[in-house]
Scaffold this motif. Structure first.
Motif, PDB file in Angstrom:
ATOM      1  N   GLU A  60      47.410 -43.874  -6.090  1.00 54.29           N
ATOM      2  CA  GLU A  60      46.567 -43.657  -4.920  1.00 54.29           C
ATOM      3  C   GLU A  60      47.221 -42.660  -3.984  1.00 54.29           C
ATOM      4  O   GLU A  60      48.432 -42.684  -3.769  1.00 54.29           O
ATOM      5  N   GLN A  84      42.631 -42.743  -1.794  1.00 59.13           N
ATOM      6  CA  GLN A  84      41.784 -42.235  -2.885  1.00 59.13           C
ATOM      7  C   GLN A  84      42.555 -42.304  -4.196  1.00 59.13           C
ATOM      8  O   GLN A  84      43.787 -42.393  -4.189  1.00 59.13           O
ATOM      9  N   SER A  85      41.840 -42.191  -5.304  1.00 52.22           N
ATOM     10  CA  SER A  85      42.565 -42.029  -6.566  1.00 52.22           C
ATOM     11  C   SER A  85      43.205 -40.652  -6.560  1.00 52.22           C
ATOM     12  O   SER A  85      42.719 -39.731  -5.881  1.00 52.22           O
ATOM     13  N   TRP A 113      41.733 -37.169  -4.934  1.00 54.85           N
ATOM     14  CA  TRP A 113      42.430 -36.418  -3.879  1.00 54.85           C
ATOM     15  C   TRP A 113      42.645 -34.967  -4.326  1.00 54.85           C
ATOM     16  O   TRP A 113      42.456 -34.021  -3.559  1.00 54.85           O
TER      17      TRP A 113
END
Lengths: 95, 983
Positions: free
Chosen positions: B213, B217-218, B222
């Motif tokens: 992360e 966000q993943s 990102w």
């Protein structure tokens, strides 16, 4: 390599033709006593320094000026670039 | 077979299925796949045969470091060998074939090499196949070359187009992982000109392959958002599919962009295949990430054994499970992510095997121990594990993830001889302090392995780079990201086990090979490399070198940094020759220069010859002429009988102007020029300072302060350069200026007894060119055809009454037509370079063949021409004893005693002398059939030649095993007194 031309700024070395040691500016007088010996030394005895080296480059694909480039042969760092004609004129004035 | 190993998730587009073939079998993948991921998805583990032993191999990586999965891609002329399946973006209709296997990948007859491996160990080239010596070239080498190898060429012309391009930027960021993206964001937001280059077709680096992360966000999301922001910045150029190949002096980088290789053939039209970029960067930031290394154990090269990071990249990015049941073998915590991520995707992870003392917690079974063996020749079936407690367990798995730690990708930092430093905490080399000027390193490439560390160092180094350029930056707030420390205990190879333990997969080098090298005294890393070929394959040992160094360190009892490391050279990854050539291929390799009469000559049916960059008419065949000699003989005879015209525009012309022009030429030419009267031309011999002839030509004095100098065609550039050297470097005090005017004037030789009569018809009447008014060697500025500016020189290369007439180039084509019309009554004959050569050999004029860089003035018979009354370049040295000795070589003529041509290049021996070097007396330089004399004649250098007129010598041509008799004669075959010139 990039050569900082005194008038034209940074130019790619591909635009230039390399000649060699700038001591070629110091051509002995061919009519003087001992000219053969002096010309022999001029032609064949060159330093091959690991480090700072003054050398002649011709801006063949550019303004066709001969330049004296001071280059470190170990790092290719260029520390000074002058017109060969200016260097030669200065040498003449000094003599 | 459907995609049996396809699992959920991933960054592939399942709405865009793609058809391709491998080994003739039709298969399916998805948009976003590489060839390697699509093959794995289809359960294809066997992807290639190894270089030396033809061992069955599978893919071990998911990136450009791949040593095994090398393929032929494409068909016919489009077939490209040695393509790494891991970087080949899948497209519809792709045709892939394995290489180095026959008759098939699964059954390779050359696999028999594997049984003879005892003979093929380290240094086998130097030990085996040595006797008998003559067998090497004819027998051993061809066999080895056939057996060992990579892909093969299509043997057809490359149908693709390649481009070259040039880019400039403030900051070049190499690699678009977390560090590179953060750096580009930092510099891009600050307004700097940024190029972000990445070899992958999707930017983001490991962010697309890991489950991490960033700021909630993943990682891949990102990366996507960051790329969208960068794409919106006009000062940032994003270059995907672009590999930075080399770091050169003064911030120059080469990079190759794969422009259309990833498209189906039908969509490539009008696009280059690749573009080679030359990037001028004020600063550069290397964010190239890291490469995972393997651990060597017995038979660790089975298809199905791969890097732990690659295995989870296949799972996370490409939604592919490397197998149905997998295990992990690693000496570091990072590899546990593979077990975690695969388990999360529903893949059965049997165990993690870890040789370290304290093993971390894991949701899967952790076995303290080592993998000591594997089974499954064409694909992994099981691994045997020696547990720390001494027990042995066999695990039935079809895939094994291996990690021996990560090596920072520091290749580009050593392209200018920079040497890396060792870091114990990550058990790897990191870039040293001696970086290329202007370069900084961030992220995993600098040994900053955690995501947070990568983001932090990317931002930090971008700030520092811009500050060095005087562009202050406000550092951005870093998004939150994991910051796991690197936990690793060095572990290089498993001691137990008798089968081969592979270090270098691409060059088939084993642990035993390295030990053998040590045993035989090849301990230095540079010797080790060359003796075993470790790291000498196209991957430059990205995977292999560390393992080899570690084995050598163990053998010598030194640490790894004490053992040292070889460094990397450009290119970072293999590059196609086509990209390096760009558009400079075939006829476009060099510019083609056309003479002013070219199109006219074409209309006359002339045959052309390349002379440097020029195309010149070689001869003009007439109806009924079936052999070139007929045309050339006719042309040469016509000049001697009446008049001929030849385009001589290609000869170099240098305009010399200024008050001191004569003084300047006096220094440049060996013969005297100061007193040349206005309106006169003189032959000039130009020497190098060492006394060797550089060039010859003429200088015409058009005014007190104005000369026109001619040079030979080949030396137009070098002579101009030399004259500028003399002017600027030796005599800047002289008032003289030079300009090359070769292209500005069209020039024709008009030669033959009727040449004056012909010219009188076109020269305007106010100019008297009678013999009295315009004698031999005269020159003048005139007008022709009613006011067209022209220059007329009464000079002769043929030995006949002759002129050269020059007009501004734009009138060149008209002038040849006017000359032909005016000359019709004299049967004027256009002649080409062959007849030109015949005429000058008959006259004994030296040309390029004679001025070959070995000849001083004396050799040319011109010692007395060199003035002793003045200083000139080369005069002193051309008189030195060895060059000027009386018994040295002299230019003379030769007549064949038989009906055969005297081949130029023949060496000369006294009549009947043994043909050995000690008896060599010279050589023939130019030869032709003289239609005027009806004989084969030649020019050449012969020892004491001028004293040996009349003697018969042997002209030996050992290439054809022939010796011809030749009589020594004067080099001036025709009109030795020069009466015709003055007529």
């Amino acid at each position: 390599m990039l050569i900082p031309h005194p008038l034209l700024g940074l130019r790619d070395a591909q635009e230039f033709t390399y000649l060699g040691d700038a001591s070629l500016l110091n051509r002995p007088d061919g009519m003087a006593e001992g000219a053969a010996e002096a010309l022999h030394d001029y032609l064949y005895l060159r330093d091959n320094p690991a480090g700072e080296h003054r050398e002649l480059w011709f801006h063949e694909q550019g303004d066709r000026s001969w330049l004296v480039v001071t280059r470190n042969t170990l790092t290719h760092e260029i520390t000074q670039v002058e017109f060969a004609a200016d260097v030669a004129r200065q040498k003449g004035a000094d003599q | 077979m459907t995609q049996s190993n396809r699992i959920s998730g991933g960054l592939i587009d399942r709405d865009l299925p793609i058809s391709f073939s491998f080994e003739g079998e039709s298969l399916q993948g998805f948009a976003g796949d590489t060839l390697a991921s699509a093959l794995l998805a289809n359960g294809k583990r066997l992807m290639g045969r190894s270089f030396k032993y033809h061992r069955p191999r599978g893919v071990i990586s998911s990136g450009s470091e791949e040593p095994n999965a090398l393929m032929h891609i494409g068909e016919g002329a489009y077939r490209t060998p040695n393509t790494r399946a891991t970087v080949a973006e899948l497209y519809d209709g792709m045709v892939a074939q394995s290489q180095n296997a026959w008759p098939s990948l699964a059954f390779d007859a050359m696999g028999i090499n594997d049984l003879f491996s005892n003979f093929l160990t380290a240094g086998f080239y130097y030990k085996t196949f040595m006797w008998p010596r003559a067998f090497w070239e004819k027998l051993y080498e061809p066999i080895i070359r056939k057996a060992a190898g990579l892909g093969s060429l299509s043997m057809q012309d490359d149908p693709d187009v390649y481009d070259k391009g040039f880019l400039h930027c403030d900051l070049l960021v190499i690699g678009a992982g977390p560090a590179g993206l953060m750096a580009a964001l930092t510099a891009g937001r600050a307004g700097a000109q940024v190029i972000l280059a990445d070899e992958d077709f999707v930017m983001g680096g490991r962010l697309n392959s890991e489950v991490i992360e960033i700021g909630g966000q993943s990682g891949s999301d990102w990366a996507k958002a960051s790329l969208a922001e960068l794409a919106s910045l006009p000062n940032v150029r994003l270059m995907a599919r672009t590999t930075v190949l080399g770091a050169f002096d003064h911030g120059i980088f080469s990079a190759v962009e794969r422009v259309s290789d990833h498209l189906p053939l039908s969509q490539r039209a009008g696009r280059a295949r690749e573009t080679l970029w030359r990037i001028y960067a004020k600063r550069s930031l290397l964010c190239a990430g890291a490469t995972e290394r393997m651990i060597a154990f017995s038979n660790n090269d089975r298809p199905g054994i791969m890097q732990a990071g690659a295995m989870r990249a296949y799972a996370n990015r490409w939604a592919v499970s490397a197998g149905q049941k997998v295990a992990v073998f690693a000496n570091n915590d990072d590899a546990y992510r593979t077990a975690r991520d695969l388990t999360a995707k529903g893949v059965e992870v049997v165990a993690v095997i870890d040789p370290r003392e304290g093993v971390p917690d894991s949701p899967v079974q952790v076995i303290r121990g080592q993998v000591i063996h594997s089974k499954g020749r064409l694909g992994l079936k099981s691994v045997r594990v020696r547990k720390a407690d001494g027990g042995v367990e066999t695990l039935a798995v079809d895939a094994l993830a291996v990690s021996g730690g990560w090596n920072p990708n520091l290749s580009l930092t050593s392209h200018q001889r920079g040497r890396p430093d060792w870091r114990d905490d990550i058990a790897a080399f990191v870039p040293g302090a001696n970086l290329p000027v202007g370069m900084a390193v961030a992220g995993a490439a600098a040994g900053d392995f955690s995501t947070h560390a990568a983001l932090h160092s990317g931002a930090e180094m971008a700030c520092q780079s811009l500050e060095a350029l005087g562009q202050p930056v406000t550092p951005a707030n870093l998004p939150e990201a994991e910051d796991a420390p690197t936990q690793i205990t060095p572990f290089w190879y498993v001691g137990e086990g008798k089968a081969r333990k592979w270090l270098d997969f691409q060059n088939d080098v084993t642990v035993k090979d390295v030990k053998l090298a040590h045993q035989e005294g090849f301990e230095s890393v540079e010797h080790l490399k060359r003796y075993t070929t470790l790291g000498m394959a196209t991957d430059q040992g990205k995977n292999a070198n560390m393992g080899g160094l570690a084995v050598m360190a163990e053998m010598t009892g030194q640490s790894i940094p004490q053992t040292g490391t070889t460094i990397f050279r450009p290119p970072y990854t293999p590059v196609s020759m086509g990209a390096l050539a760009g558009r400079s291929t075939g006829k476009d390799f060099k510019p083609t220069r056309l003479t002013p009469s070219h199109h006219w000559a074409q209309r006359q049916g002339a045959v052309f010859v390349e002379v440097g960059q020029w195309l010149r008419a070689q001869w003009f065949p007439q109806p009924g002429e079936t052999h070139w000699r007929q045309s050339v003989d006719r042309e040469a005879l016509a000049v001697r009988k009446s008049v001929g015209v030849c385009d001589v525009t290609t000869l170099g012309k240098v305009d010399v102007q200024g008050k001191d022009a004569a003084q300047f030429l006096n220094l440049v030419y060996a013969n005297a020029f100061a007193k040349l009267p206005v309106g006169k031309t003189r032959y000039g011999l130009m020497l190098r300072e060492d006394g060797i002839a550089m060039d010859d030509g003429t200088a015409a004095r058009l005014a007190e302060d104005h000369f026109v100098v001619t040079t030979t065609t080949a030396n137009a550039g070098p002579v101009y350069r030399h004259m500028e050297f003399v002017r600027q470097c030796l005599r800047p005090d002289l008032d003289v200026q030079l300009i090359s005017t070769t292209d500005a004037w069209a020039q024709y030789a008009v030669a033959g007894p009727n040449s004056r009569k012909l010219l009188q018809k076109i020269v305007d009447p106010e100019f008297d060119i009678s013999n009295e008014a315009f004698p031999f060697m005269g020159c003048a500025e005139i007008t022709v055809c009613g006011g067209i500016r022209a220059r007329l020189f009464r000079i002769s290369f043929s030995g006949e009454l002759a002129y050269e007439i020059a007009v501004p180039t734009r009138y060149g084509e008209s002038l040849i037509e006017v000359l032909m019309q005016a000359g019709a009554e004299f049967d004027v004959t256009p002649y080409g370079t062959e007849a030109l050569g015949v005429l000058r050999i008959e006259k004994g004029h030296a040309a390029g063949n004679e001025l070959n860089g070995q000849t001083a003035a004396a050799h040319l018979g011109m010692a007395r021409l060199v003035s002793t009354k003045k200083d000139s370049i080369g005069a002193v040295m051309t008189r030195r004893s060895e060059l000027a000795k009386d018994d040295g070589l002299r230019l003379v003529g030769f007549e064949s005693m038989g009906a055969e041509i005297l081949p130029a290049g023949s060496h000369l021996f006294a009549d009947g002398a043994t043909q050995e070097p000690a008896n060599d007396q010279g050589w023939l330089t130019s030869a032709c059939y003289s239609p005027h004399l009806g004989k084969h004649i030649a020019l050449g250098y012969l020892a004491r030649g001028s004293d040996r007129i009349g003697e018969v010598v042997d002209a030996a041509n050992p290439v054809e095993g022939k010796t011809l008799k030749a009589r020594v004669v004067s080099a001036h075959f025709i009109d030795p007194e020069g009466a015709r010139l003055r007529d």
